[in-house]
Design a protein around this motif. Structure first.
Motif, short mmCIF file in Angstrom:
data_model
loop_
_atom_site.label_atom_id
_atom_site.label_comp_id
_atom_site.label_asym_id
_atom_site.label_seq_id
_atom_site.Cartn_x
_atom_site.Cartn_y
_atom_site.Cartn_z
N LEU A 9 0.86 -1.18 0.00
CA LEU A 9 0.00 0.00 0.00
C LEU A 9 0.90 1.24 0.00
O LEU A 9 1.77 1.38 0.85
CB LEU A 9 -0.91 -0.01 1.22
N VAL A 10 0.69 2.11 -0.98
CA VAL A 10 1.42 3.37 -1.09
C VAL A 10 0.50 4.50 -0.62
O VAL A 10 -0.65 4.59 -1.06
CB VAL A 10 1.88 3.61 -2.55
N PHE A 11 1.01 5.37 0.27
CA PHE A 11 0.17 6.48 0.73
C PHE A 11 1.01 7.70 1.06
O PHE A 11 2.20 7.61 1.36
CB PHE A 11 -0.69 6.06 1.93
N ASN A 12 0.36 8.86 0.98
CA ASN A 12 0.91 10.13 1.41
C ASN A 12 0.31 10.49 2.76
O ASN A 12 -0.85 10.16 3.03
CB ASN A 12 0.57 11.27 0.45
N THR A 13 1.06 11.21 3.58
CA THR A 13 0.48 11.68 4.83
C THR A 13 1.15 12.98 5.25
O THR A 13 2.28 13.28 4.86
CB THR A 13 0.63 10.63 5.94
N GLY B 122 -5.31 -7.45 4.75
CA GLY B 122 -4.27 -8.27 4.17
C GLY B 122 -3.08 -7.52 3.60
O GLY B 122 -2.21 -8.14 2.97
N VAL B 123 -3.01 -6.21 3.80
CA VAL B 123 -1.83 -5.46 3.36
C VAL B 123 -0.63 -5.94 4.17
O VAL B 123 -0.68 -6.04 5.40
CB VAL B 123 -2.03 -3.95 3.54
N THR B 124 0.47 -6.23 3.47
CA THR B 124 1.68 -6.73 4.14
C THR B 124 2.80 -5.70 4.21
O THR B 124 3.72 -5.85 5.00
CB THR B 124 2.21 -7.97 3.41
N ARG B 125 2.73 -4.66 3.37
CA ARG B 125 3.77 -3.63 3.36
C ARG B 125 3.13 -2.26 3.14
O ARG B 125 2.26 -2.11 2.26
CB ARG B 125 4.79 -3.90 2.25
N PHE B 126 3.57 -1.29 3.92
CA PHE B 126 3.13 0.09 3.78
C PHE B 126 4.31 0.92 3.31
O PHE B 126 5.40 0.85 3.90
CB PHE B 126 2.60 0.63 5.11
N ILE B 127 4.10 1.72 2.26
CA ILE B 127 5.15 2.55 1.67
C ILE B 127 4.64 3.99 1.72
O ILE B 127 3.69 4.34 1.02
CB ILE B 127 5.45 2.11 0.23
N CYS B 128 5.24 4.81 2.56
CA CYS B 128 4.68 6.11 2.89
C CYS B 128 5.61 7.24 2.48
O CYS B 128 6.83 7.16 2.68
CB CYS B 128 4.42 6.18 4.40
N LEU C 44 -2.19 -1.04 -3.56
CA LEU C 44 -3.19 -0.11 -3.07
C LEU C 44 -2.57 1.28 -3.11
O LEU C 44 -1.38 1.44 -2.82
CB LEU C 44 -3.64 -0.45 -1.65
N ASN C 45 -3.40 2.27 -3.43
CA ASN C 45 -2.91 3.63 -3.66
C ASN C 45 -3.93 4.59 -3.05
O ASN C 45 -4.94 4.91 -3.67
CB ASN C 45 -2.76 3.86 -5.17
N VAL C 46 -3.68 5.02 -1.80
CA VAL C 46 -4.66 5.81 -1.05
C VAL C 46 -3.95 6.94 -0.31
O VAL C 46 -2.73 7.07 -0.33
CB VAL C 46 -5.43 4.93 -0.04
N ASP C 47 -4.75 7.77 0.38
CA ASP C 47 -4.23 8.76 1.31
C ASP C 47 -4.45 8.26 2.73
O ASP C 47 -5.24 7.32 2.96
CB ASP C 47 -4.93 10.11 1.13
N SER C 48 -3.82 8.90 3.70
CA SER C 48 -3.87 8.40 5.07
C SER C 48 -5.21 8.63 5.75
O SER C 48 -5.43 8.14 6.87
CB SER C 48 -2.76 9.04 5.91
#
Length: 323
Positions: A41-45, A63-69, A121-125
């Motif tokens: 999951l890639v997100f901006n915050t 089920g997300v296994t990795r967060f890339i922020c 996944l491509n969302v905002d925080s």
């Protein structure tokens, strides 16, 4: 044919815009490669510490296994909190959100860094994805359904959430284990317009348009198969190639902007000026706040959120066959 032509025209424009941007990973040991079975999951915050515990918990459950922020110079402890989480890679850039084409260039740089030809996944925080039976069905099964239907992204409009009554009483501090929809627990159940442009599905409406007469595009594509033909550079609401955007609206993004700290958040957004059109939407909210002393979004359209089955029954999301 018009959609295909527009994709070709926009792709040529994007290639002219393309530039390398500087980014650095703050995580100890640097960026870690993704495995074949990872669901990233890639997100901006920026300054969303109060949402971080529930945000991570929600997507881990899916089920997300990795967060890339990408952290955009948070000053409230958000960056430090994320750096303490073992499944999160934290990045920074000398470019601010607005300078990076409202974060789109950050996202594309990270897709390139972690690798294409895979689902993200491509969302905002402040966005929480909901789809049919998401309380029990993991993202891995949803992705298999999309693949079986020949779809390479999932369409999901933002559904603005708000409390009933004045926002000043809607306290969320992130420390008591509550999810944000237990506090900002209502949404507009009617008053939306859906249309189809040559680039994407378009959905307008919701409480911000109702209250401030400011028309915002709500549609996003938060689950996306990213390959070399993809781009967000024109708009995150109309990713390229455009012909992939015409899919069933299979999810929604519960969108959480409105809690007790709304005045501080709105004033900061206006002062920062990083949002679309000089933060004009936030300026309208600030004007209303200065006139009334508080914000109250309640109306005859307000409906209390009760889960994915409710959204399916109301027609907000299309059914998914998990069998």
């Amino acid at each position: 044919m018009r959609t295909l032509y527009d994709t070709l025209r926009l792709t040529a424009r994007v290639r002219r815009w393309k530039r390398e941007i500087e980014m650095s990973c703050l995580t100890e040991g640097g960026a870690r490669p993704l495995g074949d079975d990872d669901i990233p999951l890639v997100f901006n915050t920026r300054n969303d510490l109060k949402l971080m515990p529930s945000f991570l918990a929600h997507y881990r459950k899916l089920g997300v296994t990795r967060f890339i922020c990408v952290d955009d110079v948070s000053s409230d402890g958000t960056r430090e909190y994320l750096l303490s989480e073992p499944d999160v890679d934290v990045w920074r850039s000398p470019l601010r959100y607005g300078d990076a084409r409202r974060g789109r260039e950050w996202r594309e740089a990270l897709f390139a860094r972690y690798g294409g030809d895979r689902w993200y996944l491509n969302v905002d925080s402040d966005e929480f994805l909901i789809y049919q039976d998401c309380e029990h069905q993991p993202l891995s099964r949803l992705i298999r359904v999309l693949e079986s239907r020949g779809e390479k992204r999932l369409a999901a409009p933002m559904l603005d959430m708000y409390p009933i009554g004045t926002l000043g009483s809607a306290m969320l501090d992130g420390n008591d284990g509550r999810m944000p929809w237990e506090i900002a627990d209502h949404f507009d159940g009617a008053g939306y317009e859906i249309s189809y442009t040559k680039r994407a599905i378009s959905i307008k409406g919701g409480p911000r348009q109702r209250k401030f007469s400011y028309v915002l595009e709500l549609m996003k594509y938060p689950v996306i198969y990213w390959d070399r033909t993809c781009s967000l550079s024109v708009s995150i609401h109309q990713p390229l190639p455009c012909e992939r955007n015409f899919v069933p609206v299979t999810g929604v993004l519960l969108h959480f902007k409105f809690f007790a700290d709304y005045k501080e958040k709105i004033e900061a957004a206006v002062a920062d000026g990083q949002y679309f059109d000089g933060a004009v939407a936030y300026r309208k909210m600030l004007e209303d706040l200065q006139e009334t002393g508080d914000l109250d979004f309640a109306s005859e359209h307000s409906v209390r959120f009760c889960g994915s089955a409710q959204l399916l029954e109301m027609g907000f999301i299309a059914p998914v066959s998990f069998s």
